[in-house]
Design a protein around this motif. Structure first.
Motif, PDB file in Angstrom:
ATOM      1  N   VAL A 101       0.872  -1.175   0.000  1.00 13.64           N
ATOM      2  CA  VAL A 101       0.000   0.000   0.000  1.00 13.64           C
ATOM      3  C   VAL A 101       0.904   1.218   0.000  1.00 13.64           C
ATOM      4  N   LEU A 102       0.606   2.204  -0.841  1.00 16.26           N
ATOM      5  CA  LEU A 102       1.455   3.393  -0.927  1.00 16.26           C
ATOM      6  C   LEU A 102       1.242   4.299   0.287  1.00 16.26           C
ATOM      7  N   GLY A 103       2.261   5.113   0.556  1.00 18.90           N
ATOM      8  CA  GLY A 103       2.163   6.101   1.636  1.00 18.90           C
ATOM      9  C   GLY A 103       2.250   5.441   2.993  1.00 18.90           C
ATOM     10  N   THR A 104       1.534   6.037   3.937  1.00 19.89           N
ATOM     11  CA  THR A 104       1.612   5.560   5.321  1.00 19.89           C
ATOM     12  C   THR A 104       0.806   4.289   5.550  1.00 19.89           C
ATOM     13  N   GLY A 105      -0.059   3.957   4.607  1.00 21.84           N
ATOM     14  CA  GLY A 105      -0.962   2.830   4.818  1.00 21.84           C
ATOM     15  C   GLY A 105      -2.281   3.243   5.437  1.00 21.84           C
ATOM     16  N   GLU A 106      -2.351   4.518   5.864  1.00 16.94           N
ATOM     17  CA  GLU A 106      -3.630   5.014   6.394  1.00 16.94           C
ATOM     18  C   GLU A 106      -4.436   5.630   5.258  1.00 16.94           C
ATOM     19  N   PRO A 107      -5.731   5.316   5.194  1.00 13.27           N
ATOM     20  CA  PRO A 107      -6.554   5.909   4.131  1.00 13.27           C
ATOM     21  C   PRO A 107      -6.566   7.425   4.209  1.00 13.27           C
ATOM     22  N   LYS A 108      -6.602   8.073   3.046  1.00 14.93           N
ATOM     23  CA  LYS A 108      -6.787   9.525   2.981  1.00 14.93           C
ATOM     24  C   LYS A 108      -8.163   9.797   2.389  1.00 14.93           C
ATOM     25  N   ILE A 109      -8.608  11.026   2.549  1.00  8.56           N
ATOM     26  CA  ILE A 109      -9.875  11.409   1.927  1.00  8.56           C
ATOM     27  C   ILE A 109      -9.570  11.816   0.482  1.00  8.56           C
ATOM     28  N   GLY A 110     -10.162  11.095  -0.455  1.00  3.30           N
ATOM     29  CA  GLY A 110      -9.864  11.292  -1.867  1.00  3.30           C
ATOM     30  C   GLY A 110     -10.650  12.430  -2.483  1.00  3.30           C
ATOM     31  N   ALA A 111     -10.511  12.566  -3.787  1.00  4.94           N
ATOM     32  CA  ALA A 111     -11.135  13.678  -4.510  1.00  4.94           C
ATOM     33  C   ALA A 111     -12.654  13.615  -4.460  1.00  4.94           C
ATOM     34  N   HIS A 112     -13.210  12.451  -4.119  1.00  2.00           N
ATOM     35  CA  HIS A 112     -14.674  12.335  -4.032  1.00  2.00           C
ATOM     36  C   HIS A 112     -15.175  12.475  -2.595  1.00  2.00           C
ATOM     37  N   GLY A 113     -14.238  12.814  -1.664  1.00  2.00           N
ATOM     38  CA  GLY A 113     -14.654  12.974  -0.272  1.00  2.00           C
ATOM     39  C   GLY A 113     -14.797  11.658   0.470  1.00  2.00           C
ATOM     40  N   LYS A 114     -14.213  10.597  -0.072  1.00  2.00           N
ATOM     41  CA  LYS A 114     -14.336   9.281   0.564  1.00  2.00           C
ATOM     42  C   LYS A 114     -12.949   8.707   0.836  1.00  2.00           C
ATOM     43  N   PRO A 115     -12.828   7.773   1.780  1.00  3.16           N
ATOM     44  CA  PRO A 115     -11.498   7.235   2.112  1.00  3.16           C
ATOM     45  C   PRO A 115     -10.931   6.415   0.953  1.00  3.16           C
ATOM     46  N   VAL A 116      -9.676   6.670   0.638  1.00  8.84           N
ATOM     47  CA  VAL A 116      -9.025   5.962  -0.466  1.00  8.84           C
ATOM     48  C   VAL A 116      -7.630   5.508  -0.051  1.00  8.84           C
ATOM     49  N   LEU A 117      -7.158   4.493  -0.740  1.00 14.18           N
ATOM     50  CA  LEU A 117      -5.778   4.020  -0.649  1.00 14.18           C
ATOM     51  C   LEU A 117      -5.300   3.711  -2.064  1.00 14.18           C
TER      52      LEU A 117
END
Lengths: 134, 134
Positions: A101-117
């Motif tokens: 999984v890229l980054g920290t592995g914690e989901p971010k809020i994506g361009a649609h306002g929902k959690p993404v990885l």
């Protein structure tokens, strides 16, 4: 685990030309450009009957799309996004299977306002894969 | 003019590994490999709720996928396929708009047994676009 194909994202070097092309040449339903400064992109959604195409154009000085367009000056498919019901469960399953999984592995809020990885393209046939919790 | 996204085609360097990955790591419904000698590919369909992913693996000595994998050893998205109602009408509209159709411009019967045409990637943001009459 993965559900619907939420969208295919295409990085484009000329947003106005791509909008005109999808609207006039391909006859699709094309939305208005939306600036997403937190993600360094301007996004245009093309609504197909069963999924979306997301045109991505760089916004700001540190856009993640700039480097992609330097390598692919004509543009290209940047990522594909699959929907999942539970992104933390999906992440833990993927990690247990050896996927990265890229980054920290914690989901971010994506361009649609929902959690993404995002998953490592080298683990998925050269495709950058986004997972979005819906 | 364009309708549903029929499929996203991904060229893969190791078909068995990709099948296992989509089935076990991503938890998707993966079909059995189908040899398509007329098209120089072995195809595996991944059935998502709203569309399909088509894994492409070279078959035979003159597969159109071989060169793609030489340039992209990890694999990559090879094309996206949009459905159209009338492929000749679509072609004539595209040509009138200045888009380039690959090959002779006459539809061929594609891997799904339906008439298809491919459009020049340089005209479509670096994406090879297939149109399939459904």
């Amino acid at each position: 685990m993965i559900g619907r194909l939420n969208h295919v994202a295409i990085a484009v070097p000329d947003l106005e030309a791509s909008i005109a092309q999808y609207r006039d040449t391909l006859g699709a339903v094309v939305g208005a450009p939306q600036d997403e400064p937190d993600h360094g992109v301007t996004v245009v959604f093309i609504e197909l009957p069963n999924t979306k195409i997301e045109l991505l154009y760089p916004l700001g000085d540190s856009s993640p799309i700039t480097g992609f367009l330097e390598k692919n000056p004509a543009g290209g498919i940047h990522h594909i996004c699959y929907e999942v019901d539970d992104i933390l469960q999906a992440r833990d399953h993927l990690l247990a299977q050896g996927a990265r999984v890229l980054g920290t592995g914690e989901p971010k809020i994506g361009a649609h306002g929902k959690p993404v990885l995002f998953l490592h393209p080298k683990d998925f046939n050269g495709c950058l894969v986004e997972l979005e919790q819906v």
